[in-house]
Design an enzyme around this catalytic site. Sequence first.
Site, PDB file in Angstrom:
ATOM      1  N   ARG A 149     -24.708  87.745 -76.222  1.00  0.00           N
ATOM      2  CA  ARG A 149     -24.859  86.610 -75.318  1.00  0.00           C
ATOM      3  C   ARG A 149     -23.893  85.333 -76.020  1.00  0.00           C
ATOM      4  NH1 ARG A 149     -28.661  83.848 -76.125  1.00  0.00           N
ATOM      5  NH2 ARG A 149     -29.922  85.628 -77.308  1.00  0.00           N
ATOM      6  N   TYR A 153     -21.582  91.925 -70.589  1.00  0.00           N
ATOM      7  CA  TYR A 153     -22.654  92.380 -71.781  1.00  0.00           C
ATOM      8  C   TYR A 153     -23.914  91.502 -71.301  1.00  0.00           C
ATOM      9  CZ  TYR A 153     -24.383  94.492 -75.704  1.00  0.00           C
ATOM     10  OH  TYR A 153     -25.147  95.315 -76.738  1.00  0.00           O
ATOM     11  N   LYS A 166     -31.641  86.947 -67.993  1.00  0.00           N
ATOM     12  CA  LYS A 166     -31.914  85.562 -68.850  1.00  0.00           C
ATOM     13  C   LYS A 166     -31.293  84.605 -67.681  1.00  0.00           C
ATOM     14  CE  LYS A 166     -33.657  87.267 -72.150  1.00  0.00           C
ATOM     15  NZ  LYS A 166     -33.273  87.745 -73.556  1.00  0.00           N
ATOM     16  N   HIS A 218     -39.952  83.425 -72.279  1.00  0.00           N
ATOM     17  CA  HIS A 218     -39.129  84.376 -72.874  1.00  0.00           C
ATOM     18  C   HIS A 218     -40.637  85.297 -73.914  1.00  0.00           C
ATOM     19  CE1 HIS A 218     -35.852  86.051 -76.099  1.00  0.00           C
ATOM     20  NE2 HIS A 218     -36.056  86.772 -75.004  1.00  0.00           N
ATOM     21  N   SER A 231     -34.717  86.075 -79.893  1.00  0.00           N
ATOM     22  CA  SER A 231     -34.246  87.519 -79.416  1.00  0.00           C
ATOM     23  C   SER A 231     -34.149  88.119 -80.860  1.00  0.00           C
ATOM     24  CB  SER A 231     -32.679  87.001 -79.007  1.00  0.00           C
ATOM     25  OG  SER A 231     -32.973  86.236 -77.964  1.00  0.00           O
ATOM     26  N   ALA A 232     -34.418  89.186 -80.554  1.00  0.00           N
ATOM     27  CA  ALA A 232     -34.419  90.524 -81.777  1.00  0.00           C
ATOM     28  C   ALA A 232     -35.557  89.918 -82.970  1.00  0.00           C
ATOM     29  CB  ALA A 232     -33.070  90.602 -82.321  1.00  0.00           C
ATOM     30  N   CYS A 233     -36.451  89.428 -82.408  1.00  0.00           N
ATOM     31  CA  CYS A 233     -37.560  89.222 -83.283  1.00  0.00           C
ATOM     32  C   CYS A 233     -38.982  89.891 -83.169  1.00  0.00           C
ATOM     33  CB  CYS A 233     -37.660  87.427 -83.378  1.00  0.00           C
ATOM     34  SG  CYS A 233     -36.329  86.728 -84.167  1.00  0.00           S
ATOM     35  N   ASP A 281     -40.133  91.402 -72.503  1.00  0.00           N
ATOM     36  CA  ASP A 281     -39.075  90.395 -72.836  1.00  0.00           C
ATOM     37  C   ASP A 281     -39.394  89.189 -71.891  1.00  0.00           C
ATOM     38  OD1 ASP A 281     -36.673  89.557 -74.248  1.00  0.00           O
ATOM     39  OD2 ASP A 281     -35.631  89.409 -72.366  1.00  0.00           O
ATOM     40  N   ARG A 283     -27.804  98.334 -77.717  1.00  0.00           N
ATOM     41  CA  ARG A 283     -28.843  98.202 -76.925  1.00  0.00           C
ATOM     42  C   ARG A 283     -29.137  99.289 -76.125  1.00  0.00           C
ATOM     43  NH1 ARG A 283     -32.028  93.261 -76.602  1.00  0.00           N
ATOM     44  NH2 ARG A 283     -30.867  91.914 -78.170  1.00  0.00           N
ATOM     45  N   ARG A 328     -38.696  84.348 -86.957  1.00  0.00           N
ATOM     46  CA  ARG A 328     -38.623  85.212 -88.104  1.00  0.00           C
ATOM     47  C   ARG A 328     -38.269  84.174 -89.391  1.00  0.00           C
ATOM     48  NH1 ARG A 328     -35.590  90.262 -88.888  1.00  0.00           N
ATOM     49  NH2 ARG A 328     -35.557  90.671 -86.859  1.00  0.00           N
TER      50      ARG A 328
HETATM   51  P1  GTP Z   1     -34.386  90.726 -77.943  1.00  0.00           P
HETATM   52  O1  GTP Z   1     -34.317  92.114 -76.897  1.00  0.00           O
HETATM   53  O2  GTP Z   1     -33.257  90.520 -78.120  1.00  0.00           O
HETATM   54  O3  GTP Z   1     -35.144  89.744 -77.076  1.00  0.00           O
HETATM   55  O4  GTP Z   1     -35.451  91.406 -78.952  1.00  0.00           O
HETATM   56  P2  GTP Z   1     -36.853  91.553 -79.328  1.00  0.00           P
HETATM   57  O5  GTP Z   1     -37.812  90.254 -79.598  1.00  0.00           O
HETATM   58  O6  GTP Z   1     -37.349  92.540 -78.176  1.00  0.00           O
HETATM   59  O7  GTP Z   1     -37.070  92.734 -80.810  1.00  0.00           O
HETATM   60  P3  GTP Z   1     -37.173  93.873 -81.080  1.00  0.00           P
HETATM   61  O8  GTP Z   1     -38.556  94.509 -80.978  1.00  0.00           O
HETATM   62  O9  GTP Z   1     -36.396  94.648 -80.479  1.00  0.00           O
HETATM   63  O10 GTP Z   1     -36.832  93.775 -82.738  1.00  0.00           O
HETATM   64  C1  GTP Z   1     -35.718  93.474 -83.181  1.00  0.00           C
HETATM   65  C2  GTP Z   1     -35.464  94.064 -84.757  1.00  0.00           C
HETATM   66  O11 GTP Z   1     -36.717  93.696 -85.585  1.00  0.00           O
HETATM   67  C3  GTP Z   1     -35.622  95.455 -84.891  1.00  0.00           C
HETATM   68  O12 GTP Z   1     -34.585  95.935 -85.845  1.00  0.00           O
HETATM   69  C4  GTP Z   1     -36.908  95.853 -84.961  1.00  0.00           C
HETATM   70  O13 GTP Z   1     -36.911  97.241 -85.824  1.00  0.00           O
HETATM   71  C5  GTP Z   1     -37.159  94.555 -85.964  1.00  0.00           C
HETATM   72  N1  GTP Z   1     -38.630  94.440 -85.953  1.00  0.00           N
HETATM   73  C6  GTP Z   1     -39.746  94.557 -84.913  1.00  0.00           C
HETATM   74  N2  GTP Z   1     -40.901  94.167 -85.270  1.00  0.00           N
HETATM   75  C7  GTP Z   1     -40.982  93.888 -86.547  1.00  0.00           C
HETATM   76  C8  GTP Z   1     -41.900  93.805 -87.605  1.00  0.00           C
HETATM   77  O14 GTP Z   1     -43.202  93.654 -87.147  1.00  0.00           O
HETATM   78  N3  GTP Z   1     -41.555  93.638 -88.713  1.00  0.00           N
HETATM   79  C9  GTP Z   1     -40.246  93.988 -89.284  1.00  0.00           C
HETATM   80  N4  GTP Z   1     -40.011  93.966 -90.397  1.00  0.00           N
HETATM   81  N5  GTP Z   1     -39.426  94.228 -88.359  1.00  0.00           N
HETATM   82  C10 GTP Z   1     -39.553  94.181 -86.966  1.00  0.00           C
HETATM   83  C1  SPV Z   2     -31.969  88.508 -75.962  1.00  0.00           C
HETATM   84  O1  SPV Z   2     -31.042  88.320 -76.371  1.00  0.00           O
HETATM   85  O2  SPV Z   2     -33.192  87.708 -75.795  1.00  0.00           O
HETATM   86  C2  SPV Z   2     -32.202  89.873 -75.071  1.00  0.00           C
HETATM   87  C3  SPV Z   2     -30.809  90.573 -74.883  1.00  0.00           C
HETATM   88  O3  SPV Z   2     -33.323  90.337 -74.570  1.00  0.00           O
HETATM   89  S1  SPV Z   2     -29.906  89.824 -73.570  1.00  0.00           S
HETATM   90  O4  SPV Z   2     -30.305  90.598 -72.351  1.00  0.00           O
HETATM   91  O5  SPV Z   2     -28.523  90.072 -73.747  1.00  0.00           O
HETATM   92  O6  SPV Z   2     -30.322  88.266 -73.381  1.00  0.00           O
HETATM   93 MN    MN Z   3     -34.972  88.761 -75.142  1.00  0.00          MN
END
Ligand code: GTP
Ligand code: SPV
Ligand code: MN
Length: 650
Positions: free
Chosen positions: A135, A263, A272, A292, A314-316, A341, A430, A461
């Site tokens: 994004r 993307y 989003k 979210h 995101s990614a947390c 999500d 992804r 995070r």
């Molecule tokens: P978006 O799709 O971007 O919104 O991400 P998300 O919030 O769905 O995050 P996701 O569950 O894909 O996890 C993102 C990263 O964090 C991955 O590399 C996971 O392996 C890592 N992760 C997820 N949960 C945990 C946790 O409880 N502990 C740790 N240490 N890492 C985690």
């Molecule tokens: C995020 O960034 O929170 C995602 C991936 O879930 S995206 O669809 O690119 O926004």
């Molecule tokens: Mn997301």
Amino acid sequence: MRGYTGTGAALYVSRGVSGGASPAAPQAAWVVAGNGRGEGRAAYEPGRIRQEEPRMATAAPLLSPLSQLSRAVSDWVESVRALTQPAGVRWCEGTDAESGELTSRLIREGELTRLNPEYFPGCHLYRSSPSDVARVEHLTYICTRSREDAGPNNNWMDPGEAHAKMRELFTGCMRGRTLYVIPYCMGPIDSPLSRCGVEITDSAYVALNMMTMTRAGRPALERIARDGKFVRGLHSIGELDPNRRFIMHFPEELAIESFGSGYGGNALLGKKCHALRIASWQARSEGWLAEHMLIVGLESPKGETHYIACAFPSACGKTNLAMLIPPASLPGWKVFTVGDDIAWLHPGPDGRLWAINPEAGYFGVVPGTNPETNRNAYEMIRRDTLFTNVALTADDQPWWEGLPSGVPVTDWQGRRYDPSRGPAAHPNSRFTVSAKRNPSYSPRAEDPRGVPISALVFGGRRREVAPLVYEARDWPHGVLVGASVASETTAAAVGQVGVVRRDPMAMQPFCGYNFADYWRHWLEVGAKLSRRPKIFHVNWFRRNAKGKFLWPGFGENLRVLAWMLDRCSGRVPAAETGIGLLPRPEDLNMQGLSVEAASLRALLAVDPVLWRKEMADIRAYLEKFGSRLPAELLAQIETTEHGLENLAAG
Ligand code: GTP
Ligand code: SPV
Ligand code: MN
């Protein structure tokens, strides 16, 4: 390839245009809207759960052409066609056969690679342009008449100026390309809480993703024809030039214009752009919340089921928590995914908050997914999955960082893998997969009423400061806790990674209006509920001095969720601290888990010095919103500051 607008029209049995025939779906929960022909008016039948969304029969020639279902949609498509000048127009039916056809076309054109069919049947790899991998928050705008309505949390542009700029970019941009029309429904097709949109795109890859991520095709367009209302999303990949890239939102017009990226959140406009930025704006005027958040069902060994919704940036960890696998040492627990999500939360007639997941698939982070961290996710993506920007092994299996085996030979850009050039898979690579592939998919995910929410959880995070878990004193304090979320930035957005920033309610990139108004709206929604969910904050990402995670995370997070449910049911007391209520160590079920006593102490500690600094920072951040900031939040800050003084003294 030529589009199929108009081809064979004589074969279709026309039912005429019914656009705008009925008023918008009523707001009262659980009443299923009529279809304008006197059908489907019945109130929701409790206990009746749809397992399958209606799919159209394959006998397309007996149905009216999509281009004739809604006048409002076809007029808009025609105006976009005239502007963008595509070689052909293709209306998407949303059938599996059509997805198969698009996939074959992309393979023929060299855009998709078929992955090893023995190990990954039905899976493909797409490589995006290397400068288009996440994004772009700095190129994302909210275009409202008044700048203050967008707020300091958004980039703003005057709608007239933004339309003019985009018009120039879109003029003739689809020459030689196919224009795809994708009608979609966000949420179960027969839920009054769902909302529809139409995305026009010149990317077959985007069309393919949208068909997995939303309920796309004929049923959605039929609903649009009945509702008479839809979000217009216009997208072109343009030249994929980062200097000619904009993601514009016009919440007052229910419109999105996105140019120059193919993307994820930039291009899959149902996600989003619609389900958060535009929907949050709609939700404010209609009395609900677009968040979210993942939604997950937890069944305790005693058979009690609770649903919780959690907002992490995101990614947390949302997808992982939504698909959590209970550890063997916590027998009897079951976990069901409703969404991973986005959650649309509506006050129900019973005074509780009800949630639907507007999406139909997952666009999930690949790196880190393995049988240890999340076997369900690992198994889910071994079939019928579209991978974007992963690496390849010598025998065309996908590979990413965090896999216990396999050797990458080709990196995400299609080059021979060379570790000195960085990771083999892009950190924001992804998977796109249907929610139905999830072994823990909840049957309630298709329930038009949604699910009742017992707890809302915020998180970030953070290596330090934020403890493993704490509970807000009450709803208004919970709104402050949400508004104060801070988190280290990740690869999900272009920019520096690992920098702590405020990300209120995990909505910094996604709130379609002024945060100050948004927090006021949160306070108002809470005041309306007679059975308010409890609000918590978690942090799975605390680290020790050596940088090692203090908490094992993933499946073990269930221990923290179990404590929350104990709190919701009033089964355990909690320790008052200045910042909220923390578990007494004896109330966290640590059976079968070895976490050092010192680590657990650190995870559950509130350091008054760090927290006083944190509160000063939160105050300074919130004060940037000026006089629009609800006074209630300042009062909550004061209460917390006071509590921290006492904690220091005590
Ligand atoms: P978006 O799709 O971007 O919104 O991400 P998300 O919030 O769905 O995050 P996701 O569950 O894909 O996890 C993102 C990263 O964090 C991955 O590399 C996971 O392996 C890592 N992760 C997820 N949960 C945990 C946790 O409880 N502990 C740790 N240490 N890492 C985690
Ligand atoms: C995020 O960034 O929170 C995602 C991936 O879930 S995206 O669809 O690119 O926004
Ligand atoms: Mn997301």
